[in-house]
Scaffold this motif. Structure first.
Motif, mmCIF file in Angstrom:
data_model
loop_
_atom_site.group_PDB
_atom_site.id
_atom_site.type_symbol
_atom_site.label_atom_id
_atom_site.label_comp_id
_atom_site.label_asym_id
_atom_site.label_seq_id
_atom_site.Cartn_x
_atom_site.Cartn_y
_atom_site.Cartn_z
ATOM 1 N N ILE A 34 0.782 -0.833 0.098
ATOM 2 C CA ILE A 34 0.186 -0.350 -0.049
ATOM 3 C C ILE A 34 0.560 1.260 -0.333
ATOM 4 C CG2 ILE A 34 -1.470 1.767 1.428
ATOM 5 C CD1 ILE A 34 -3.073 -1.179 2.096
ATOM 6 N N PHE A 35 1.668 1.045 1.307
ATOM 7 C CA PHE A 35 2.867 2.269 1.111
ATOM 8 C C PHE A 35 3.903 2.517 -0.511
ATOM 9 C CE2 PHE A 35 7.417 4.448 0.758
ATOM 10 C CZ PHE A 35 6.896 5.616 1.887
ATOM 11 N N ASN A 36 4.031 1.764 -1.442
ATOM 12 C CA ASN A 36 4.839 1.708 -2.169
ATOM 13 C C ASN A 36 3.603 2.237 -3.140
ATOM 14 O OD1 ASN A 36 6.690 1.037 -1.309
ATOM 15 N ND2 ASN A 36 6.958 -1.112 -2.371
ATOM 16 N N LEU A 37 2.914 1.695 -3.035
ATOM 17 C CA LEU A 37 1.431 1.997 -4.506
ATOM 18 C C LEU A 37 1.052 3.742 -3.623
ATOM 19 C CD1 LEU A 37 -0.874 -1.116 -4.688
ATOM 20 C CD2 LEU A 37 0.603 -0.411 -6.042
ATOM 21 N N SER A 38 1.028 4.289 -2.844
ATOM 22 C CA SER A 38 0.493 5.325 -2.377
ATOM 23 C C SER A 38 1.691 6.360 -3.476
ATOM 24 C CB SER A 38 0.273 5.636 -1.301
ATOM 25 O OG SER A 38 1.904 5.823 -0.689
ATOM 26 N N CYS A 39 2.865 6.018 -3.409
ATOM 27 C CA CYS A 39 4.173 6.969 -3.561
ATOM 28 C C CYS A 39 4.026 6.847 -5.613
ATOM 29 C CB CYS A 39 5.422 6.605 -3.479
ATOM 30 S SG CYS A 39 5.829 6.306 -1.818
ATOM 31 N N ILE A 40 4.031 5.204 -5.936
ATOM 32 C CA ILE A 40 4.364 4.852 -7.656
ATOM 33 C C ILE A 40 3.221 6.031 -8.500
ATOM 34 C CG2 ILE A 40 4.526 3.756 -8.926
ATOM 35 C CD1 ILE A 40 5.615 1.723 -6.977
ATOM 36 N N ILE A 41 1.686 6.087 -7.980
ATOM 37 C CA ILE A 41 0.805 5.882 -8.403
ATOM 38 C C ILE A 41 0.450 7.292 -8.995
ATOM 39 C CG2 ILE A 41 -1.864 6.445 -9.180
ATOM 40 C CD1 ILE A 41 -2.127 3.266 -7.015
ATOM 41 N N PRO A 42 1.263 8.116 -7.971
ATOM 42 C CA PRO A 42 1.068 9.857 -7.945
ATOM 43 C C PRO A 42 2.072 10.308 -8.701
ATOM 44 C CG PRO A 42 1.531 9.396 -5.672
ATOM 45 C CD PRO A 42 0.872 8.081 -6.433
ATOM 46 N N ALA A 43 3.492 9.910 -8.415
ATOM 47 C CA ALA A 43 4.133 9.737 -9.138
ATOM 48 C C ALA A 43 4.835 9.543 -10.779
ATOM 49 C CB ALA A 43 5.451 9.339 -8.776
ATOM 50 N N MET A 44 3.848 8.447 -11.302
ATOM 51 C CA MET A 44 3.210 8.366 -12.500
ATOM 52 C C MET A 44 2.741 10.034 -13.159
ATOM 53 S SD MET A 44 3.880 4.318 -12.092
ATOM 54 C CE MET A 44 3.209 4.414 -13.993
ATOM 55 N N GLY A 45 1.302 9.668 -12.428
ATOM 56 C CA GLY A 45 0.605 10.702 -12.929
ATOM 57 C C GLY A 45 1.034 11.963 -13.572
ATOM 58 N N LEU A 46 1.947 12.513 -12.030
ATOM 59 C CA LEU A 46 2.076 13.656 -12.722
ATOM 60 C C LEU A 46 3.538 13.925 -13.038
ATOM 61 C CD1 LEU A 46 1.947 15.147 -8.623
ATOM 62 C CD2 LEU A 46 0.755 15.280 -10.699
ATOM 63 N N GLY A 47 3.989 13.171 -13.304
ATOM 64 C CA GLY A 47 5.578 12.952 -14.374
ATOM 65 C C GLY A 47 4.040 12.785 -15.858
ATOM 66 N N ALA A 48 3.878 12.926 -16.080
ATOM 67 C CA ALA A 48 2.961 12.499 -17.079
ATOM 68 C C ALA A 48 2.332 12.659 -17.568
ATOM 69 C CB ALA A 48 1.736 10.861 -17.481
ATOM 70 N N VAL A 49 1.760 13.999 -17.117
ATOM 71 C CA VAL A 49 1.888 15.554 -17.179
ATOM 72 C C VAL A 49 2.170 16.309 -17.900
ATOM 73 C CG1 VAL A 49 -0.127 17.642 -15.858
ATOM 74 C CG2 VAL A 49 -0.746 15.399 -15.114
ATOM 75 N N ALA A 50 3.262 16.480 -17.070
ATOM 76 C CA ALA A 50 4.134 16.901 -17.369
ATOM 77 C C ALA A 50 4.769 17.270 -18.467
ATOM 78 C CB ALA A 50 5.647 17.179 -16.836
ATOM 79 N N LEU A 51 5.070 15.893 -18.968
ATOM 80 C CA LEU A 51 5.068 15.450 -20.400
ATOM 81 C C LEU A 51 3.792 15.779 -21.683
ATOM 82 C CD1 LEU A 51 7.211 12.068 -19.939
ATOM 83 C CD2 LEU A 51 7.720 14.100 -21.087
ATOM 84 N N ALA A 52 2.803 15.420 -21.164
ATOM 85 C CA ALA A 52 1.365 15.718 -21.973
ATOM 86 C C ALA A 52 1.490 16.743 -22.168
ATOM 87 C CB ALA A 52 0.929 14.369 -21.033
ATOM 88 N N LEU A 53 1.503 18.137 -21.395
ATOM 89 C CA LEU A 53 1.711 18.916 -21.879
ATOM 90 C C LEU A 53 2.566 19.728 -22.860
ATOM 91 C CD1 LEU A 53 0.729 20.614 -17.906
ATOM 92 C CD2 LEU A 53 -0.500 20.404 -20.207
#
Length: 463
Positions: free
Chosen positions: A419-438
Protein backbone atom coordinates in the motif's frame (compact mmCIF):
# COMPACT_ATOMS: atom_id res chain seq x y z
CA UNK A 1 -21.59 39.34 -27.46
CA UNK A 2 -21.42 41.00 -24.03
CA UNK A 3 -24.45 42.98 -22.98
CA UNK A 4 -22.98 46.11 -21.40
CA UNK A 5 -26.46 47.41 -20.48
CA UNK A 6 -27.43 44.25 -18.63
CA UNK A 7 -29.14 44.79 -15.25
CA UNK A 8 -26.68 42.22 -13.91
CA UNK A 9 -24.14 45.00 -13.46
CA UNK A 10 -20.36 44.73 -13.70
CA UNK A 11 -18.40 41.59 -12.89
CA UNK A 12 -17.48 41.52 -9.22
CA UNK A 13 -17.06 39.65 -5.97
CA UNK A 14 -20.60 38.23 -5.94
CA UNK A 15 -19.82 36.39 -9.19
CA UNK A 16 -16.57 35.02 -7.85
CA UNK A 17 -18.16 33.86 -4.60
CA UNK A 18 -21.11 32.36 -6.46
CA UNK A 19 -18.86 30.48 -8.85
CA UNK A 20 -16.83 29.27 -5.88
CA UNK A 21 -19.97 27.88 -4.23
CA UNK A 22 -20.82 26.03 -7.45
CA UNK A 23 -17.67 23.93 -7.30
CA UNK A 24 -18.06 23.57 -3.54
CA UNK A 25 -21.42 21.94 -4.29
CA UNK A 26 -19.92 19.72 -7.00
CA UNK A 27 -17.14 18.49 -4.74
CA UNK A 28 -19.40 17.67 -1.82
CA UNK A 29 -20.33 14.60 -3.87
CA UNK A 30 -17.36 14.27 -6.25
CA UNK A 31 -14.58 14.28 -3.63
CA UNK A 32 -16.63 12.02 -1.37
CA UNK A 33 -16.89 9.54 -4.24
CA UNK A 34 -13.23 9.73 -5.29
CA UNK A 35 -11.92 9.50 -1.72
CA UNK A 36 -14.31 7.14 0.08
CA UNK A 37 -16.56 5.17 -2.27
CA UNK A 38 -13.96 2.47 -2.98
CA UNK A 39 -13.15 2.21 0.72
CA UNK A 40 -16.86 2.07 1.64
CA UNK A 41 -17.72 -0.71 -0.79
CA UNK A 42 -14.65 -2.84 -0.05
CA UNK A 43 -14.63 -2.52 3.73
CA UNK A 44 -18.33 -2.01 4.59
CA UNK A 45 -20.22 -3.70 1.79
CA UNK A 46 -17.66 -6.50 1.26
CA UNK A 47 -17.36 -6.05 -2.52
CA UNK A 48 -14.07 -6.82 -4.25
CA UNK A 49 -11.90 -3.78 -4.99
CA UNK A 50 -11.55 -5.03 -8.55
CA UNK A 51 -15.34 -5.08 -9.01
CA UNK A 52 -15.72 -1.53 -7.70
CA UNK A 53 -12.90 -0.31 -9.93
CA UNK A 54 -14.42 -2.08 -12.91
CA UNK A 55 -17.73 -0.29 -12.33
CA UNK A 56 -16.03 3.09 -12.20
CA UNK A 57 -14.30 2.44 -15.50
CA UNK A 58 -17.36 0.90 -17.18
CA UNK A 59 -19.48 3.91 -16.20
CA UNK A 60 -17.25 6.08 -18.36
CA UNK A 61 -18.64 4.38 -21.47
CA UNK A 62 -22.03 5.70 -20.39
CA UNK A 63 -20.49 9.14 -19.81
CA UNK A 64 -19.13 9.16 -23.36
CA UNK A 65 -22.76 9.46 -24.44
CA UNK A 66 -24.32 11.47 -21.60
CA UNK A 67 -21.60 14.14 -21.34
CA UNK A 68 -21.57 15.02 -25.04
CA UNK A 69 -25.37 14.79 -25.20
CA UNK A 70 -25.66 17.26 -22.32
CA UNK A 71 -23.14 19.53 -24.03
CA UNK A 72 -25.29 19.57 -27.15
CA UNK A 73 -28.45 20.21 -25.09
CA UNK A 74 -26.76 23.17 -23.40
CA UNK A 75 -25.39 24.62 -26.65
CA UNK A 76 -28.79 24.34 -28.34
CA UNK A 77 -30.88 25.69 -25.44
CA UNK A 78 -32.20 29.24 -25.56
CA UNK A 79 -31.28 31.86 -22.95
CA UNK A 80 -33.93 32.49 -20.27
CA UNK A 81 -34.40 35.44 -17.94
CA UNK A 82 -31.85 33.77 -15.61
CA UNK A 83 -29.40 33.07 -18.44
CA UNK A 84 -28.58 30.05 -20.54
CA UNK A 85 -26.58 27.96 -18.07
CA UNK A 86 -27.78 28.88 -14.57
CA UNK A 87 -31.26 27.31 -14.78
CA UNK A 88 -29.73 23.84 -15.01
CA UNK A 89 -28.05 24.29 -11.64
CA UNK A 90 -31.37 24.98 -9.94
CA UNK A 91 -33.16 22.15 -11.77
CA UNK A 92 -30.66 19.40 -11.05
CA UNK A 93 -29.22 20.18 -7.61
CA UNK A 94 -31.80 17.97 -5.84
CA UNK A 95 -31.37 14.82 -7.96
CA UNK A 96 -27.55 14.89 -7.82
CA UNK A 97 -27.56 15.28 -4.03
CA UNK A 98 -30.15 12.54 -3.42
CA UNK A 99 -28.44 9.95 -5.63
CA UNK A 100 -25.07 10.66 -3.99
CA UNK A 101 -26.63 9.95 -0.58
CA UNK A 102 -28.16 6.70 -1.84
CA UNK A 103 -24.72 5.33 -2.80
CA UNK A 104 -23.64 5.06 0.87
CA UNK A 105 -26.42 2.96 2.39
CA UNK A 106 -24.69 0.82 5.00
CA UNK A 107 -28.04 -0.71 6.00
CA UNK A 108 -27.68 -2.97 2.96
CA UNK A 109 -24.34 -4.43 4.14
CA UNK A 110 -25.93 -7.77 5.06
CA UNK A 111 -27.88 -8.13 1.82
CA UNK A 112 -26.92 -10.64 -0.88
CA UNK A 113 -23.72 -9.91 -2.78
CA UNK A 114 -25.59 -9.61 -6.09
CA UNK A 115 -28.03 -7.08 -4.66
CA UNK A 116 -25.20 -4.95 -3.27
CA UNK A 117 -23.45 -4.90 -6.65
CA UNK A 118 -26.77 -4.01 -8.33
CA UNK A 119 -27.39 -1.17 -5.87
CA UNK A 120 -23.86 0.16 -6.34
CA UNK A 121 -24.15 0.13 -10.13
CA UNK A 122 -27.57 1.81 -10.31
CA UNK A 123 -26.89 4.56 -7.78
CA UNK A 124 -23.41 5.30 -9.13
CA UNK A 125 -24.63 5.55 -12.74
CA UNK A 126 -27.57 7.77 -11.77
CA UNK A 127 -25.35 10.04 -9.69
CA UNK A 128 -22.27 10.33 -11.90
CA UNK A 129 -23.40 9.68 -15.46
CA UNK A 130 -26.83 11.32 -15.39
CA UNK A 131 -27.39 13.91 -12.69
CA UNK A 132 -23.84 15.08 -11.96
CA UNK A 133 -23.33 15.49 -15.71
CA UNK A 134 -26.54 17.51 -16.08
CA UNK A 135 -25.33 20.07 -13.53
CA UNK A 136 -21.56 20.03 -14.08
CA UNK A 137 -21.61 20.67 -17.86
CA UNK A 138 -23.73 23.86 -17.61
CA UNK A 139 -21.77 25.03 -14.56
CA UNK A 140 -18.40 24.68 -16.28
CA UNK A 141 -19.67 26.21 -19.52
CA UNK A 142 -21.12 29.18 -17.65
CA UNK A 143 -17.72 30.82 -17.08
CA UNK A 144 -17.69 32.16 -20.64
CA UNK A 145 -21.10 33.77 -20.11
CA UNK A 146 -20.24 35.47 -16.82
CA UNK A 147 -17.64 37.69 -18.49
CA UNK A 148 -15.88 37.97 -21.85
CA UNK A 149 -12.71 39.31 -20.22
CA UNK A 150 -9.92 36.67 -20.04
CA UNK A 151 -8.70 38.19 -16.76
CA UNK A 152 -12.14 37.77 -15.20
CA UNK A 153 -12.23 34.17 -16.41
CA UNK A 154 -8.84 33.53 -14.84
CA UNK A 155 -10.20 34.87 -11.56
CA UNK A 156 -13.21 32.57 -11.88
CA UNK A 157 -10.81 29.67 -12.37
CA UNK A 158 -8.98 30.64 -9.19
CA UNK A 159 -12.19 31.01 -7.18
CA UNK A 160 -13.46 27.71 -8.54
CA UNK A 161 -10.29 26.12 -7.20
CA UNK A 162 -10.83 27.85 -3.86
CA UNK A 163 -14.31 26.29 -3.73
CA UNK A 164 -12.87 22.86 -4.46
CA UNK A 165 -10.19 23.41 -1.83
CA UNK A 166 -12.71 24.40 0.84
CA UNK A 167 -14.75 21.32 -0.03
CA UNK A 168 -11.57 19.29 0.25
CA UNK A 169 -10.99 20.72 3.72
CA UNK A 170 -14.48 19.86 4.90
CA UNK A 171 -14.50 16.38 3.36
CA UNK A 172 -10.84 15.45 3.58
CA UNK A 173 -10.31 16.71 7.13
CA UNK A 174 -13.73 16.15 8.64
CA UNK A 175 -14.65 12.76 7.19
CA UNK A 176 -11.71 10.71 8.55
CA UNK A 177 -12.21 12.24 12.00
CA UNK A 178 -15.89 11.29 12.03
CA UNK A 179 -16.02 8.14 9.89
CA UNK A 180 -13.36 5.93 11.48
CA UNK A 181 -13.51 4.00 14.72
CA UNK A 182 -11.07 1.71 16.53
CA UNK A 183 -12.12 -1.96 16.67
CA UNK A 184 -9.82 -4.54 18.27
CA UNK A 185 -6.94 -2.09 18.03
CA UNK A 186 -7.41 -1.45 14.29
CA UNK A 187 -8.65 1.78 12.69
CA UNK A 188 -11.69 0.85 10.56
CA UNK A 189 -14.40 2.67 8.62
CA UNK A 190 -17.87 2.84 10.21
CA UNK A 191 -20.73 2.15 7.80
CA UNK A 192 -23.52 3.94 9.72
CA UNK A 193 -21.32 6.99 10.19
CA UNK A 194 -20.56 7.11 6.47
CA UNK A 195 -24.30 7.05 5.68
CA UNK A 196 -24.90 10.03 7.99
CA UNK A 197 -21.92 11.91 6.58
CA UNK A 198 -23.15 11.35 3.00
CA UNK A 199 -26.56 12.75 3.97
CA UNK A 200 -25.04 15.86 5.55
CA UNK A 201 -22.84 16.46 2.51
CA UNK A 202 -25.81 16.08 0.16
CA UNK A 203 -27.67 18.81 2.03
CA UNK A 204 -24.55 20.97 1.90
CA UNK A 205 -24.34 20.45 -1.87
CA UNK A 206 -27.90 21.73 -2.38
CA UNK A 207 -27.22 24.85 -0.30
CA UNK A 208 -24.04 25.61 -2.26
CA UNK A 209 -25.73 25.11 -5.64
CA UNK A 210 -28.53 27.50 -4.69
CA UNK A 211 -26.01 30.11 -3.53
CA UNK A 212 -24.28 29.79 -6.91
CA UNK A 213 -27.59 30.24 -8.71
CA UNK A 214 -28.50 33.40 -6.80
CA UNK A 215 -25.08 35.10 -6.75
CA UNK A 216 -23.77 34.55 -10.29
CA UNK A 217 -24.97 36.67 -13.22
CA UNK A 218 -24.61 35.83 -16.91
CA UNK A 219 -23.57 38.93 -18.88
CA UNK A 220 -22.52 37.48 -22.22
CA UNK A 221 -25.47 36.52 -24.39
CA UNK A 222 -24.77 33.05 -25.80
CA UNK A 223 -27.39 32.32 -28.41
CA UNK A 224 -28.61 28.81 -29.16
CA UNK A 225 -26.57 26.90 -31.71
CA UNK A 226 -29.12 26.24 -34.45
CA UNK A 227 -26.77 24.57 -36.89
CA UNK A 228 -27.83 21.12 -37.97
CA UNK A 229 -26.04 18.49 -35.93
CA UNK A 230 -23.74 16.44 -38.11
CA UNK A 231 -22.14 13.85 -35.89
CA UNK A 232 -19.36 13.06 -38.36
CA UNK A 233 -18.30 16.69 -38.68
CA UNK A 234 -18.54 17.16 -34.92
CA UNK A 235 -16.30 14.17 -34.23
CA UNK A 236 -13.86 15.26 -36.92
CA UNK A 237 -13.67 18.76 -35.43
CA UNK A 238 -13.02 17.37 -31.95
CA UNK A 239 -10.44 14.82 -33.10
CA UNK A 240 -8.57 17.45 -35.13
CA UNK A 241 -8.51 19.91 -32.22
CA UNK A 242 -4.95 19.48 -30.95
CA UNK A 243 -5.35 21.85 -28.01
CA UNK A 244 -8.44 19.93 -26.82
CA UNK A 245 -6.68 16.58 -27.18
CA UNK A 246 -3.68 17.93 -25.30
CA UNK A 247 -5.70 19.23 -22.36
CA UNK A 248 -7.71 16.00 -22.30
CA UNK A 249 -4.54 13.93 -22.00
CA UNK A 250 -3.20 16.21 -19.28
CA UNK A 251 -6.53 16.17 -17.40
CA UNK A 252 -6.73 12.37 -17.40
CA UNK A 253 -3.19 12.10 -16.09
CA UNK A 254 -3.76 14.86 -13.52
CA UNK A 255 -6.76 13.00 -12.13
CA UNK A 256 -4.70 9.81 -12.09
CA UNK A 257 -2.09 11.53 -9.95
CA UNK A 258 -4.39 13.63 -7.76
CA UNK A 259 -7.06 11.02 -7.11
CA UNK A 260 -4.35 8.43 -6.69
CA UNK A 261 -3.08 10.56 -3.82
CA UNK A 262 -6.55 11.01 -2.34
CA UNK A 263 -7.72 7.45 -2.94
CA UNK A 264 -4.61 5.83 -1.46
CA UNK A 265 -4.87 8.11 1.59
CA UNK A 266 -7.82 5.99 2.70
CA UNK A 267 -5.47 3.00 2.85
CA UNK A 268 -1.94 4.24 3.59
CA UNK A 269 -2.85 6.21 6.74
CA UNK A 270 -5.19 3.78 8.56
CA UNK A 271 -3.58 0.56 7.28
CA UNK A 272 0.16 1.28 6.91
CA UNK A 273 0.54 4.01 9.54
CA UNK A 274 -2.48 3.17 11.73
CA UNK A 275 -3.35 6.85 12.01
CA UNK A 276 -6.68 8.33 10.87
CA UNK A 277 -5.68 11.71 12.41
CA UNK A 278 -2.71 11.81 10.02
CA UNK A 279 -5.13 11.40 7.10
CA UNK A 280 -7.06 14.42 8.34
CA UNK A 281 -3.81 16.32 8.79
CA UNK A 282 -2.72 15.58 5.22
CA UNK A 283 -6.02 16.85 3.83
CA UNK A 284 -5.79 19.95 6.03
CA UNK A 285 -2.21 20.83 5.10
CA UNK A 286 -2.72 20.01 1.42
CA UNK A 287 -5.74 22.27 1.18
CA UNK A 288 -4.07 25.05 3.15
CA UNK A 289 -1.24 24.85 0.61
CA UNK A 290 -3.82 25.38 -2.15
CA UNK A 291 -5.37 28.37 -0.39
CA UNK A 292 -2.19 30.04 0.84
CA UNK A 293 0.29 29.28 -1.96
CA UNK A 294 -1.36 28.07 -5.16
CA UNK A 295 -4.53 30.19 -5.37
CA UNK A 296 -2.84 33.57 -4.67
CA UNK A 297 0.20 32.92 -6.89
CA UNK A 298 -1.24 30.92 -9.80
CA UNK A 299 -2.75 33.88 -11.66
CA UNK A 300 0.37 36.00 -11.22
CA UNK A 301 2.80 33.27 -12.25
CA UNK A 302 0.69 32.17 -15.22
CA UNK A 303 0.37 35.78 -16.39
CA UNK A 304 4.15 36.12 -16.29
CA UNK A 305 5.27 32.71 -17.59
CA UNK A 306 2.14 31.21 -19.18
CA UNK A 307 -0.35 28.64 -17.90
CA UNK A 308 1.18 25.79 -19.88
CA UNK A 309 4.70 26.64 -18.79
CA UNK A 310 3.77 26.95 -15.09
CA UNK A 311 1.86 23.67 -15.14
CA UNK A 312 4.67 21.64 -16.73
CA UNK A 313 7.26 22.70 -14.18
CA UNK A 314 5.01 22.34 -11.14
CA UNK A 315 3.80 18.83 -12.07
CA UNK A 316 7.36 17.65 -12.71
CA UNK A 317 8.24 18.94 -9.23
CA UNK A 318 5.34 17.01 -7.65
CA UNK A 319 6.44 13.78 -9.36
CA UNK A 320 9.97 14.26 -8.04
CA UNK A 321 8.71 14.72 -4.48
CA UNK A 322 6.94 11.36 -4.52
CA UNK A 323 9.96 9.56 -5.96
CA UNK A 324 12.03 10.88 -3.07
CA UNK A 325 9.33 9.78 -0.61
CA UNK A 326 9.39 6.26 -2.09
CA UNK A 327 13.15 6.03 -1.56
CA UNK A 328 13.12 7.56 1.95
CA UNK A 329 10.15 5.42 3.10
CA UNK A 330 9.32 7.55 6.18
CA UNK A 331 8.08 5.61 9.18
CA UNK A 332 6.48 8.62 10.86
CA UNK A 333 3.07 9.38 9.32
CA UNK A 334 3.57 13.13 9.68
CA UNK A 335 6.80 13.03 7.68
CA UNK A 336 4.75 11.35 4.96
CA UNK A 337 2.23 14.20 5.35
CA UNK A 338 5.09 16.60 4.62
CA UNK A 339 5.92 14.84 1.34
CA UNK A 340 2.21 14.77 0.46
CA UNK A 341 1.94 18.52 1.03
CA UNK A 342 5.00 19.37 -1.07
CA UNK A 343 3.66 17.28 -3.93
CA UNK A 344 0.34 19.10 -3.59
CA UNK A 345 2.13 22.36 -4.35
CA UNK A 346 3.20 20.80 -7.63
CA UNK A 347 -0.20 19.63 -8.80
CA UNK A 348 -1.93 22.61 -7.16
CA UNK A 349 -0.74 25.21 -9.65
CA UNK A 350 -1.96 23.18 -12.63
CA UNK A 351 -5.22 22.34 -10.86
CA UNK A 352 -5.80 26.05 -10.21
CA UNK A 353 -5.27 27.29 -13.79
CA UNK A 354 -6.74 24.32 -15.65
CA UNK A 355 -10.23 25.84 -15.74
CA UNK A 356 -8.83 28.94 -17.43
CA UNK A 357 -6.94 26.65 -19.82
CA UNK A 358 -10.19 25.06 -21.01
CA UNK A 359 -11.56 28.52 -21.88
CA UNK A 360 -8.33 29.03 -23.85
CA UNK A 361 -9.16 25.82 -25.73
CA UNK A 362 -12.72 27.07 -26.42
CA UNK A 363 -11.28 30.36 -27.71
CA UNK A 364 -8.82 28.49 -29.90
CA UNK A 365 -11.62 26.42 -31.45
CA UNK A 366 -13.63 29.57 -32.13
CA UNK A 367 -10.62 31.18 -33.82
CA UNK A 368 -10.24 28.19 -36.12
CA UNK A 369 -13.90 27.29 -36.76
CA UNK A 370 -15.80 30.54 -36.23
CA UNK A 371 -18.32 28.80 -33.93
CA UNK A 372 -18.60 29.13 -30.15
CA UNK A 373 -19.34 25.70 -28.65
CA UNK A 374 -18.75 26.09 -24.92
CA UNK A 375 -21.05 23.25 -23.88
CA UNK A 376 -19.81 20.68 -26.38
CA UNK A 377 -16.10 21.30 -25.78
CA UNK A 378 -16.55 21.48 -22.02
CA UNK A 379 -18.58 18.27 -22.06
CA UNK A 380 -15.77 16.42 -23.85
CA UNK A 381 -13.32 17.80 -21.31
CA UNK A 382 -15.64 16.82 -18.45
CA UNK A 383 -15.80 13.29 -19.84
CA UNK A 384 -12.00 13.22 -19.84
CA UNK A 385 -11.94 14.21 -16.16
CA UNK A 386 -14.42 11.46 -15.34
CA UNK A 387 -12.28 9.05 -17.32
CA UNK A 388 -9.30 10.11 -15.25
CA UNK A 389 -11.33 9.54 -12.08
CA UNK A 390 -12.38 6.10 -13.29
CA UNK A 391 -8.89 5.09 -14.38
CA UNK A 392 -7.57 6.18 -11.01
CA UNK A 393 -10.21 4.23 -9.09
CA UNK A 394 -9.90 1.28 -11.43
CA UNK A 395 -6.13 1.29 -11.14
CA UNK A 396 -6.27 1.52 -7.35
CA UNK A 397 -8.83 -1.26 -7.17
CA UNK A 398 -6.80 -3.48 -9.52
CA UNK A 399 -3.45 -3.00 -7.82
CA UNK A 400 -4.96 -3.44 -4.35
CA UNK A 401 -6.32 -6.77 -5.53
CA UNK A 402 -2.91 -7.63 -7.01
CA UNK A 403 -1.15 -7.11 -3.69
CA UNK A 404 -3.77 -9.27 -1.98
CA UNK A 405 -5.83 -6.60 -0.20
CA UNK A 406 -9.11 -7.83 1.32
CA UNK A 407 -10.85 -6.90 4.58
CA UNK A 408 -9.18 -9.97 6.11
CA UNK A 409 -5.62 -9.13 4.93
CA UNK A 410 -5.91 -5.34 5.30
CA UNK A 411 -3.33 -5.18 8.10
CA UNK A 412 -0.89 -7.89 6.99
CA UNK A 413 2.67 -6.43 6.83
CA UNK A 414 3.27 -7.50 3.22
CA UNK A 415 0.00 -5.91 2.11
CA UNK A 416 0.53 -2.68 4.03
CA UNK A 417 4.05 -2.29 2.59
CA UNK A 418 2.55 -2.70 -0.86
CA UNK A 419 0.00 0.00 0.00
CA UNK A 420 2.80 2.44 0.89
CA UNK A 421 4.69 1.74 -2.34
CA UNK A 422 1.54 2.26 -4.42
CA UNK A 423 0.75 5.53 -2.59
CA UNK A 424 4.03 6.93 -3.97
CA UNK A 425 4.27 5.25 -7.37
CA UNK A 426 0.76 6.08 -8.66
CA UNK A 427 0.94 9.89 -8.16
CA UNK A 428 4.60 10.04 -9.27
CA UNK A 429 3.73 8.37 -12.56
CA UNK A 430 0.60 10.48 -13.02
CA UNK A 431 2.20 13.88 -12.38
CA UNK A 432 5.32 13.06 -14.40
CA UNK A 433 3.13 12.05 -17.33
CA UNK A 434 1.17 15.33 -17.04
CA UNK A 435 4.36 17.34 -17.54
CA UNK A 436 5.28 15.28 -20.61
CA UNK A 437 1.76 15.52 -22.09
CA UNK A 438 1.70 19.30 -21.75
CA UNK A 439 5.15 19.63 -23.31
CA UNK A 440 4.54 17.39 -26.32
CA UNK A 441 0.76 17.56 -26.94
CA UNK A 442 -0.66 20.90 -25.74
CA UNK A 443 0.10 23.79 -28.16
CA UNK A 444 -1.40 26.76 -26.29
CA UNK A 445 1.66 28.46 -24.84
CA UNK A 446 1.58 32.03 -23.54
CA UNK A 447 2.19 33.59 -26.98
CA UNK A 448 -0.51 31.56 -28.72
CA UNK A 449 -3.14 32.35 -26.07
CA UNK A 450 -2.46 36.10 -26.33
CA UNK A 451 -2.73 35.94 -30.13
CA UNK A 452 -6.12 34.17 -29.92
CA UNK A 453 -7.49 36.73 -27.47
CA UNK A 454 -6.48 39.57 -29.81
CA UNK A 455 -8.10 37.86 -32.82
CA UNK A 456 -11.42 37.35 -31.02
CA UNK A 457 -11.43 40.93 -29.74
CA UNK A 458 -11.06 42.22 -33.31
CA UNK A 459 -13.88 39.98 -34.53
CA UNK A 460 -16.23 41.16 -31.78
CA UNK A 461 -15.51 44.82 -32.56
CA UNK A 462 -16.42 44.24 -36.20
CA UNK A 463 -19.59 42.40 -35.19
Amino acid sequence: MENSNSPAGPFGMKDKLGYMFGDFGNDFTFILSSSFMLKFYTDIMGISAGVVGLLMMAARFVDAVTDVTMGQIVDRSRPTKDGKFKPWIKRMCGPVAITSFLIYQSGFANMAYGFKVFWMVITYILWGSIFYTSINIPYGSMASAISADPKDRAELSTWRTIGATLAGLVIGVGTPMAAYEVVDGNTVLSGPRMTIIAGVFSLGAIVCYLLCFHLVRERVVVEANNRKLEVGNLLKSLVMNRSLLGIIAAAILLLLGMLGMQGMSGYVYPNYYGSAPAQSASALVGNVVMLVICAPLASKLSAKFGKKELSMVSCAFGAGVYLVCLVVNPQNPYVYVGFYSLAYVGLGFFNTVIWAMITDVIDDAEVRNGVREDGTIYSVYSFARKLGQALSSGLIGAVLSMIGYTPDTAFDPVVTKGIFNLSCIIPAMGLGAVALALFFLYPLNKKRVEENVAILERRRRKA
